[in-house]
Design an enzyme around this catalytic site. Sequence first.
Site, PDB file in Angstrom:
ATOM      1  N   GLY A 240      13.794 -45.529 -17.168  1.00  0.00           N
ATOM      2  CA  GLY A 240      13.005 -46.235 -16.156  1.00  0.00           C
ATOM      3  C   GLY A 240      12.953 -47.696 -16.548  1.00  0.00           C
ATOM      4  O   GLY A 240      12.349 -48.045 -17.568  1.00  0.00           O
TER       5      GLY A 240
ATOM      6  N   ASN B 230       7.533 -36.786  -8.930  1.00  0.00           N
ATOM      7  CA  ASN B 230       7.683 -37.149 -10.335  1.00  0.00           C
ATOM      8  C   ASN B 230       8.035 -35.944 -11.206  1.00  0.00           C
ATOM      9  O   ASN B 230       8.762 -36.073 -12.190  1.00  0.00           O
ATOM     10  CB  ASN B 230       6.427 -37.862 -10.836  1.00  0.00           C
ATOM     11  CG  ASN B 230       6.390 -39.301 -10.358  1.00  0.00           C
ATOM     12  OD1 ASN B 230       7.362 -39.803  -9.804  1.00  0.00           O
ATOM     13  ND2 ASN B 230       5.274 -39.979 -10.561  1.00  0.00           N
TER      14      ASN B 230
ATOM     15  N   GLY C  73      11.753 -50.080 -14.677  1.00  0.00           N
ATOM     16  CA  GLY C  73      10.798 -50.740 -13.775  1.00  0.00           C
ATOM     17  C   GLY C  73       9.801 -51.550 -14.584  1.00  0.00           C
ATOM     18  O   GLY C  73      10.106 -52.034 -15.675  1.00  0.00           O
TER      19      GLY C  73
ATOM     20  N   HIS D 286      -5.889 -37.997 -18.041  1.00  0.00           N
ATOM     21  CA  HIS D 286      -5.756 -39.412 -17.666  1.00  0.00           C
ATOM     22  C   HIS D 286      -6.076 -39.531 -16.182  1.00  0.00           C
ATOM     23  O   HIS D 286      -5.199 -39.494 -15.339  1.00  0.00           O
ATOM     24  CB  HIS D 286      -4.313 -39.849 -17.955  1.00  0.00           C
ATOM     25  CG  HIS D 286      -4.066 -41.300 -17.700  1.00  0.00           C
ATOM     26  ND1 HIS D 286      -4.883 -42.293 -18.167  1.00  0.00           N
ATOM     27  CD2 HIS D 286      -3.069 -41.935 -17.047  1.00  0.00           C
ATOM     28  CE1 HIS D 286      -4.394 -43.474 -17.804  1.00  0.00           C
ATOM     29  NE2 HIS D 286      -3.301 -43.284 -17.114  1.00  0.00           N
TER      30      HIS D 286
HETATM   31  N1  APR Z   1      16.205 -41.693 -13.669  1.00  0.00           N
HETATM   32  C1  APR Z   1      16.027 -42.925 -14.160  1.00  0.00           C
HETATM   33  N2  APR Z   1      15.212 -43.834 -13.594  1.00  0.00           N
HETATM   34  C2  APR Z   1      14.561 -43.485 -12.486  1.00  0.00           C
HETATM   35  C3  APR Z   1      14.696 -42.190 -11.916  1.00  0.00           C
HETATM   36  C4  APR Z   1      15.566 -41.272 -12.562  1.00  0.00           C
HETATM   37  N3  APR Z   1      15.743 -40.033 -12.099  1.00  0.00           N
HETATM   38  N4  APR Z   1      13.910 -42.136 -10.815  1.00  0.00           N
HETATM   39  C5  APR Z   1      13.298 -43.321 -10.705  1.00  0.00           C
HETATM   40  N5  APR Z   1      13.700 -44.149 -11.704  1.00  0.00           N
HETATM   41  C6  APR Z   1      13.299 -45.521 -11.968  1.00  0.00           C
HETATM   42  C7  APR Z   1      13.181 -46.395 -10.724  1.00  0.00           C
HETATM   43  O1  APR Z   1      14.453 -46.813 -10.267  1.00  0.00           O
HETATM   44  C8  APR Z   1      12.326 -47.550 -11.244  1.00  0.00           C
HETATM   45  O2  APR Z   1      13.106 -48.620 -11.724  1.00  0.00           O
HETATM   46  O3  APR Z   1      12.004 -45.574 -12.547  1.00  0.00           O
HETATM   47  C9  APR Z   1      11.525 -46.911 -12.392  1.00  0.00           C
HETATM   48  C10 APR Z   1      10.044 -46.875 -12.156  1.00  0.00           C
HETATM   49  O4  APR Z   1       9.594 -48.179 -12.189  1.00  0.00           O
HETATM   50  P1  APR Z   1       8.420 -48.750 -11.267  1.00  0.00           P
HETATM   51  O5  APR Z   1       8.589 -48.250  -9.900  1.00  0.00           O
HETATM   52  O6  APR Z   1       8.346 -50.217 -11.519  1.00  0.00           O
HETATM   53  O7  APR Z   1       7.114 -48.028 -11.823  1.00  0.00           O
HETATM   54  P2  APR Z   1       6.242 -48.472 -13.092  1.00  0.00           P
HETATM   55  O8  APR Z   1       5.171 -49.412 -12.670  1.00  0.00           O
HETATM   56  O9  APR Z   1       7.137 -48.865 -14.192  1.00  0.00           O
HETATM   57  O10 APR Z   1       5.523 -47.097 -13.433  1.00  0.00           O
HETATM   58  C11 APR Z   1       6.273 -46.005 -13.926  1.00  0.00           C
HETATM   59  O11 APR Z   1       4.520 -45.157 -15.287  1.00  0.00           O
HETATM   60  O12 APR Z   1       2.311 -45.784 -15.538  1.00  0.00           O
HETATM   61  C12 APR Z   1       3.190 -44.913 -14.902  1.00  0.00           C
HETATM   62  O13 APR Z   1       2.079 -44.424 -12.811  1.00  0.00           O
HETATM   63  C13 APR Z   1       3.174 -45.065 -13.397  1.00  0.00           C
HETATM   64  O14 APR Z   1       4.370 -43.041 -12.993  1.00  0.00           O
HETATM   65  C14 APR Z   1       4.471 -44.447 -13.041  1.00  0.00           C
HETATM   66  C15 APR Z   1       5.372 -44.832 -14.211  1.00  0.00           C
END
Ligand code: APR
Length: 313
Positions: free
Chosen positions: A9, A95, A11, A175
């Site tokens: 991830g 998720n 993000g 949480h």
């Molecule tokens: N494999 C790899 N990456 C993935 C997949 C996958 N199967 N599915 C989604 N992603 C990536 C998305 O492309 C994105 O870049 O996961 C990333 C998530 O990033 P954000 O949307 O920015 O979310 P973020 O704020 O980082 O939060 C991520 O952490 O705190 C928790 O509640 C929050 O569940 C959330 C997680």
Amino acid sequence: MRKKVTIVGAGQVGATAAQRIYERGYADVVLVDIVEGLPQGKALDMLESGPVVGSDANIIGTNSYEETAGSDVVVITSGIARRPGMSRDDLLFTNMGIIEGVTKQVARHSPASIIIVVTNPLDAMCHAALDASGFPRERIIGQAGILDTARFRTFLSQELHVSVRDISTYVLGGHGDTMVPLVGYTTVGGVPVSNLIPKARLDQIVQRTRDGGGEIVNLLKTGSAYYAPSAGVTEMVDSIILDQKRILPCTVLLKGEYGQNNLFIGVPVKLGAKGLEEIIQLKLSAEEEAMLKKSAGAVQELVDVMKKKKASG
Ligand code: APR
């Protein structure tokens, strides 16, 4: 040879955690995402900061798992972030599918790794990662308690005008809204906080802590918190990679401890090179015990919903 940390991830939480860990310099970092170019671009950008921040570690971005092979620690942040108005079950099932898929890849390529789960709903996602990995409970650990505790410490520090470092406390449980800030174990320079703040005010601070995630979501509108969550992740990675044996509130699978069986919830644990090395048993007041039970009930509800969904295909 340097240790290896994979972050799935790229993000907000994942990339910020990658930056913090890369800047430590003690481990090479692999950033994984499904979006093409995103992890590669962010990783290269961070690598190019190395000469300035003084990190000799390597960091790469990728859309596959080959490059993650043999990781010591894998942080899973992939998923959908909570958005205002999103139903609980939508978030849960989406998720859950992501965590299962990612965890299977991680377990295949890094069978000896320690997995830190960050994706929400956190406690339920830890169950999904445990089942999909087949790892022992010592190697599946969720990040939540450090974040919740950090929020509580921040608010107490603002209230009392003392350093955040001199405030000790624990926030246990799931949480979510039912988390359990342990006022009885909260001290400021060794002095119990209840001697320093009147109960009514303390209750307000506890409530703000419980609502801490929502407060940030309401401000950001298009995402959820990431600076403080990624700081929590980094503290856990530090303790594991450097074998610091810190005592930190983390989400782990309880097997009888705190009166819970086969349930992930937040409790104080010792984190070291082997992952979860010990669960610290605190004596709780009757009120705290009741709150923890209620919090565990809320987690169990989500786990049951996931089980049902899996059974129905
Ligand atoms: N494999 C790899 N990456 C993935 C997949 C996958 N199967 N599915 C989604 N992603 C990536 C998305 O492309 C994105 O870049 O996961 C990333 C998530 O990033 P954000 O949307 O920015 O979310 P973020 O704020 O980082 O939060 C991520 O952490 O705190 C928790 O509640 C929050 O569940 C959330 C997680």
